[in-house]
Design an enzyme around this catalytic site. Sequence first.
Site, PDB file in Angstrom:
ATOM      1  N   GLU A  86       0.827  -1.221   0.000  1.00  0.00           N
ATOM      2  CA  GLU A  86       0.000   0.000   0.000  1.00  0.00           C
ATOM      3  C   GLU A  86       0.855   1.261   0.000  1.00  0.00           C
ATOM      4  OE1 GLU A  86      -3.103  -0.056   2.979  1.00  0.00           O
ATOM      5  OE2 GLU A  86      -3.563   2.058   2.666  1.00  0.00           O
ATOM      6  N   LYS A 270      -7.294  -0.482  11.762  1.00  0.00           N
ATOM      7  CA  LYS A 270      -6.688  -0.909  10.487  1.00  0.00           C
ATOM      8  C   LYS A 270      -5.491   0.000  10.187  1.00  0.00           C
ATOM      9  CE  LYS A 270      -6.096  -1.357   5.845  1.00  0.00           C
ATOM     10  NZ  LYS A 270      -5.234  -0.522   4.988  1.00  0.00           N
ATOM     11  N   ASP A 286       4.217 -14.141  12.141  1.00  0.00           N
ATOM     12  CA  ASP A 286       2.869 -14.571  11.754  1.00  0.00           C
ATOM     13  C   ASP A 286       1.899 -13.401  11.925  1.00  0.00           C
ATOM     14  OD1 ASP A 286       0.321 -15.689  11.661  1.00  0.00           O
ATOM     15  OD2 ASP A 286       0.930 -17.536  12.663  1.00  0.00           O
ATOM     16  N   HIS A 384      -2.516  10.654  -0.508  1.00  0.00           N
ATOM     17  CA  HIS A 384      -2.545   9.271  -0.969  1.00  0.00           C
ATOM     18  C   HIS A 384      -2.602   9.185  -2.487  1.00  0.00           C
ATOM     19  CE1 HIS A 384      -3.191   5.098   0.099  1.00  0.00           C
ATOM     20  NE2 HIS A 384      -4.135   5.011  -0.812  1.00  0.00           N
TER      21      HIS A 384
END
Length: 432
Positions: A86, A270, A286, A384
């Site tokens: 991202e 998030k 992990d 962004h």
Amino acid sequence: MAEKTSGSRIPGFYNLTLNQRLSELAQRGELSTEDVAALSGRSGLTAEQADHMIENVVGLHALPLGIALNFIVNGREVLVPMAIEEPSVVAGASFMAKLARAGGGFTAQSDPPEMIGQVQLLCISNLPAAQQAILDHKAQLLADVSELDPVLKRLGGGPRDLEVRVIEESPIGPFLVVHLIYDVRDAMGANAVNTAVEHLAPRLESITSGKAHLRILSNLADRRLARAQCTISLGQLAFGEYSAEDVRDGIISAWAFAATDPYRAATHNKGIMNGVDPVVIATGNDWRAIEAGAHAYAARSGRYTSLSTWGQDGQGNLVGSLEMPMAVGIIGGATQVHPVARASLKLMGVNSAAQLAEIIVSVGLAQNLAALRALATEGIQRGHMTLHARQVAIAAGAQGELIERLAAQLVVEKIVRVDRAKEILDEWNKQK
Ligand code: NAD
């Protein structure tokens, strides 16, 4: 080349070529030629190595690996490798780490590396009596498990405690759950814990006359929390048309939204995981385990909420903190098998799982701040879009210098979509 400075601050790093960035790292991180080759993607994991890691291997899946700059964690300068597809994340984390530097960077702490292994015990008629019987045998059970992993024992790890919970109501009626608290030292610990609870299960059966059903690690590693804090001095917060007070208060109001509303909290967390996961992935850890632990911890009160908090100190500076489970290792799993993971750990100079956990929560907090600062001011899309436009340009088929040219055109038009990008490419091709 970049201006010479020490530590994690490398002005102009983004302007260097790929090779120049690698030589910078080689100089700073005391990396070997193999480490640099692994980080660069020139060597790294081979298909043959991968074939021994999972099943039915047909190839490899690559991700960009970027370096977040400017981080100081517990007074130590650290270059942070981040594996992520991202755009904006590496830049956002680096920029916020730069703001935090003025206040000394991040301080972080972590709990002892204690994981929880669970054994579900079914078919017991008198649950309180069985619970007591297990507790009566606690010392013997712990002593028994402590012999299982001589390496962990030698390193001072191993079983710490045994707890017994009665699940009163469930779709199958009441049952017992035993928690084995197990110190896994510098490992993530899932294999070590799973071995220990499988070993414990028959002994629990004979003590309770019950039937041991599931025997597995819990990813809600709430005894292995890591915490990070930072103070951003008010003077660092003003930019463009936004006053420092507006930015600070805007960030606190944005956090209040996440603290009270699960719909917002999911996206807020998030954003934190945008910082956490790339370091977890780069170090071969992990990330599903970390994700599961994070969200379960965020819902521990019965209502899903923010993992971080933001407020102000007596001088009006912005203060942030993040607390979450952080079951990561520097040994075991893929951490020493994957060449990029090995090189990443070396680049950060970590020599304990605790140190790694403390860096990761600091990056999570930085990334959280990057998102809140953008959201509370100009919105997320402005910064962004330029980066996103590059990906759209590549998706539309642009190559070489056309990628930047096409991305710039999309931003000017404010239409950052693959269909429009293809149209522009077609027009340019016709003009040739
Ligand atoms: P592991 O078994 O590969 O390594 C841990 C072992 O390394 C220890 O038991 C110990 O014997 C040895 N060791 C050597 N030096 C050590 C040190 N300094 N500190 C600690 N141990 C040391 O790995 P693991 O960490 O037990 O398990 C991690 C793996 O388990 C990950 O790959 C994960 O994906 C997988 N896994 C996860 C889950 C889950 O999250 N629910 C379930 C099953 C498996």
